[in-house]
Write a protein that holds these residues in place. Structure first.
Motif, PDB file in Angstrom:
ATOM      1  N   VAL A   8      72.405  49.719  84.041  1.00  0.00           N
ATOM      2  CA  VAL A   8      71.499  48.912  84.845  1.00  0.00           C
ATOM      3  C   VAL A   8      70.314  49.770  85.256  1.00  0.00           C
ATOM      4  CG1 VAL A   8      71.204  47.790  87.080  1.00  0.00           C
ATOM      5  CG2 VAL A   8      73.250  47.331  85.724  1.00  0.00           C
ATOM      6  N   VAL A   9      70.607  50.979  85.704  1.00  0.00           N
ATOM      7  CA  VAL A   9      69.546  51.892  86.116  1.00  0.00           C
ATOM      8  C   VAL A   9      68.606  52.159  84.942  1.00  0.00           C
ATOM      9  CG1 VAL A   9      69.051  54.264  86.812  1.00  0.00           C
ATOM     10  CG2 VAL A   9      70.927  53.024  87.894  1.00  0.00           C
ATOM     11  N   GLU A  10      69.207  52.376  83.795  1.00  0.00           N
ATOM     12  CA  GLU A  10      68.421  52.665  82.603  1.00  0.00           C
ATOM     13  C   GLU A  10      67.475  51.508  82.260  1.00  0.00           C
ATOM     14  OE1 GLU A  10      70.895  53.331  79.176  1.00  0.00           O
ATOM     15  OE2 GLU A  10      69.223  52.964  77.805  1.00  0.00           O
ATOM     16  N   ILE A  11      68.005  50.302  82.282  1.00  0.00           N
ATOM     17  CA  ILE A  11      67.183  49.141  81.943  1.00  0.00           C
ATOM     18  C   ILE A  11      66.087  48.891  82.961  1.00  0.00           C
ATOM     19  CG2 ILE A  11      67.190  46.644  81.585  1.00  0.00           C
ATOM     20  CD1 ILE A  11      68.515  48.253  79.349  1.00  0.00           C
ATOM     21  N   VAL A  12      66.432  48.942  84.216  1.00  0.00           N
ATOM     22  CA  VAL A  12      65.425  48.687  85.249  1.00  0.00           C
ATOM     23  C   VAL A  12      64.272  49.677  85.144  1.00  0.00           C
ATOM     24  CG1 VAL A  12      64.982  48.654  87.726  1.00  0.00           C
ATOM     25  CG2 VAL A  12      67.077  47.634  86.822  1.00  0.00           C
ATOM     26  N   ARG A  13      64.595  50.873  84.760  1.00  0.00           N
ATOM     27  CA  ARG A  13      63.546  51.889  84.623  1.00  0.00           C
ATOM     28  C   ARG A  13      62.617  51.589  83.452  1.00  0.00           C
ATOM     29  NH1 ARG A  13      67.213  57.209  85.992  1.00  0.00           N
ATOM     30  NH2 ARG A  13      66.602  57.385  88.164  1.00  0.00           N
ATOM     31  N   LEU A  14      63.051  50.720  82.570  1.00  0.00           N
ATOM     32  CA  LEU A  14      62.215  50.381  81.414  1.00  0.00           C
ATOM     33  C   LEU A  14      61.181  49.320  81.746  1.00  0.00           C
ATOM     34  CD1 LEU A  14      64.850  50.175  78.518  1.00  0.00           C
ATOM     35  CD2 LEU A  14      63.202  51.989  78.974  1.00  0.00           C
ATOM     36  N   ILE A  15      61.414  48.611  82.846  1.00  0.00           N
ATOM     37  CA  ILE A  15      60.469  47.557  83.219  1.00  0.00           C
ATOM     38  C   ILE A  15      59.139  48.210  83.596  1.00  0.00           C
ATOM     39  CG2 ILE A  15      60.042  45.586  84.726  1.00  0.00           C
ATOM     40  CD1 ILE A  15      63.062  45.539  85.313  1.00  0.00           C
ATOM     41  N   PRO A  16      58.078  47.842  82.876  1.00  0.00           N
ATOM     42  CA  PRO A  16      56.755  48.437  83.099  1.00  0.00           C
ATOM     43  C   PRO A  16      56.106  48.050  84.430  1.00  0.00           C
ATOM     44  CG  PRO A  16      56.920  47.335  80.963  1.00  0.00           C
ATOM     45  CD  PRO A  16      58.032  46.833  81.828  1.00  0.00           C
ATOM     46  N   TYR A  17      55.197  48.869  84.843  1.00  0.00           N
ATOM     47  CA  TYR A  17      54.398  48.627  86.054  1.00  0.00           C
ATOM     48  C   TYR A  17      53.734  47.267  85.895  1.00  0.00           C
ATOM     49  CZ  TYR A  17      50.612  49.483  89.454  1.00  0.00           C
ATOM     50  OH  TYR A  17      49.729  49.405  90.493  1.00  0.00           O
ATOM     51  N   GLY A  18      53.762  46.493  86.954  1.00  0.00           N
ATOM     52  CA  GLY A  18      53.108  45.191  86.897  1.00  0.00           C
ATOM     53  C   GLY A  18      53.903  44.090  86.221  1.00  0.00           C
ATOM     54  N   LYS A  19      55.142  44.387  85.828  1.00  0.00           N
ATOM     55  CA  LYS A  19      55.979  43.378  85.173  1.00  0.00           C
ATOM     56  C   LYS A  19      57.254  43.157  85.981  1.00  0.00           C
ATOM     57  CE  LYS A  19      53.432  42.653  81.566  1.00  0.00           C
ATOM     58  NZ  LYS A  19      52.878  41.295  81.296  1.00  0.00           N
ATOM     59  N   VAL A  20      57.951  42.058  85.702  1.00  0.00           N
ATOM     60  CA  VAL A  20      59.199  41.783  86.410  1.00  0.00           C
ATOM     61  C   VAL A  20      60.262  41.287  85.432  1.00  0.00           C
ATOM     62  CG1 VAL A  20      57.986  41.111  88.504  1.00  0.00           C
ATOM     63  CG2 VAL A  20      58.638  39.369  86.826  1.00  0.00           C
ATOM     64  N   ALA A  21      61.502  41.278  85.865  1.00  0.00           N
ATOM     65  CA  ALA A  21      62.607  40.778  85.044  1.00  0.00           C
ATOM     66  C   ALA A  21      63.595  40.133  85.993  1.00  0.00           C
ATOM     67  CB  ALA A  21      63.268  41.937  84.303  1.00  0.00           C
ATOM     68  N   SER A  22      64.352  39.161  85.485  1.00  0.00           N
ATOM     69  CA  SER A  22      65.337  38.495  86.343  1.00  0.00           C
ATOM     70  C   SER A  22      66.629  39.300  86.291  1.00  0.00           C
ATOM     71  CB  SER A  22      65.594  37.079  85.851  1.00  0.00           C
ATOM     72  OG  SER A  22      66.265  37.108  84.611  1.00  0.00           O
ATOM     73  N   TYR A  23      67.496  39.046  87.242  1.00  0.00           N
ATOM     74  CA  TYR A  23      68.787  39.764  87.272  1.00  0.00           C
ATOM     75  C   TYR A  23      69.548  39.459  85.982  1.00  0.00           C
ATOM     76  CZ  TYR A  23      67.832  40.383  92.242  1.00  0.00           C
ATOM     77  OH  TYR A  23      67.250  40.733  93.429  1.00  0.00           O
ATOM     78  N   GLY A  24      69.495  38.200  85.582  1.00  0.00           N
ATOM     79  CA  GLY A  24      70.202  37.803  84.381  1.00  0.00           C
ATOM     80  C   GLY A  24      69.633  38.497  83.152  1.00  0.00           C
ATOM     81  N   GLN A  25      68.339  38.668  83.150  1.00  0.00           N
ATOM     82  CA  GLN A  25      67.689  39.330  82.024  1.00  0.00           C
ATOM     83  C   GLN A  25      68.143  40.782  81.941  1.00  0.00           C
ATOM     84  OE1 GLN A  25      63.400  39.178  82.226  1.00  0.00           O
ATOM     85  NE2 GLN A  25      63.143  40.329  80.327  1.00  0.00           N
ATOM     86  N   VAL A  26      68.198  41.438  83.065  1.00  0.00           N
ATOM     87  CA  VAL A  26      68.650  42.828  83.089  1.00  0.00           C
ATOM     88  C   VAL A  26      70.095  42.890  82.600  1.00  0.00           C
ATOM     89  CG1 VAL A  26      69.217  44.794  84.557  1.00  0.00           C
ATOM     90  CG2 VAL A  26      67.126  43.500  84.970  1.00  0.00           C
TER      91      VAL A  26
END
Length: 126
Positions: A8-26
DNA sequence: GCTATGACAAGGA
DNA sequence: CTCCTTGCCATAG
């Protein structure tokens, strides 16, 4: 298999500045579809020492839904706005406009099962 | 192994 | 759009 948290930590860190992702997406990118609620749980218990852009994770309805954390929804709103994301007073935002849509290269690097990759392609890459 | 718990999601009312 | 219900799943006890 306590790797869930690390992933989870790894994926969240991939989300770029200015972008978002849903919990389900992560959860899906982690390789565990439908474990969205678990993603939130991980972020909630995370030690302050681990630096990750947790504020870029919101629910699939496009709303900030942080709970039981030392941070408030308004803390999250501020961080998102500081990255240029418009957030309404009611904690609503246009998730489809800011959603993170990684390219195939990034997706392949995650070494996910074929089934999961298919879901990702179908759900987030038209 | 079993139960309870949630920063969730999707569908129905 | 706003509730409410049901499904799901990795943890903690």
């Amino acid at each position: 298999m306590a790797k869930f948290k690390e992933k989870v930590v790894e994926i969240v860190r991939l989300i770029p500045y200015g972008k978002v992702a849903s919990y389900g997406q992560v959860a899906l990118f982690v390789g565990t579809p439908r474990a969205a609620i678990q993603v939130g749980s991980v972020l909630n218990k995370l030690e302050d020492s681990v630096q990750i852009p947790w504020w870029r994770v919101i629910n699939n309805s496009g709303r900030i839904s942080i709970k039981g954390s030392s941070y408030t929804p308004w803390d999250q709103k501020e961080r998102l706005e500081s990255e240029g994301i418009k957030v309404k007073e009611n904690l609503d935002l246009d998730i489809e406009k800011y959603r993170w849509r990684p390219n195939g290269k990034v997706i392949l690097s995650l070494k996910l099962s074929d089934g999961v990759i298919e879901k990702i392609l179908g759900k987030y890459l038209t």
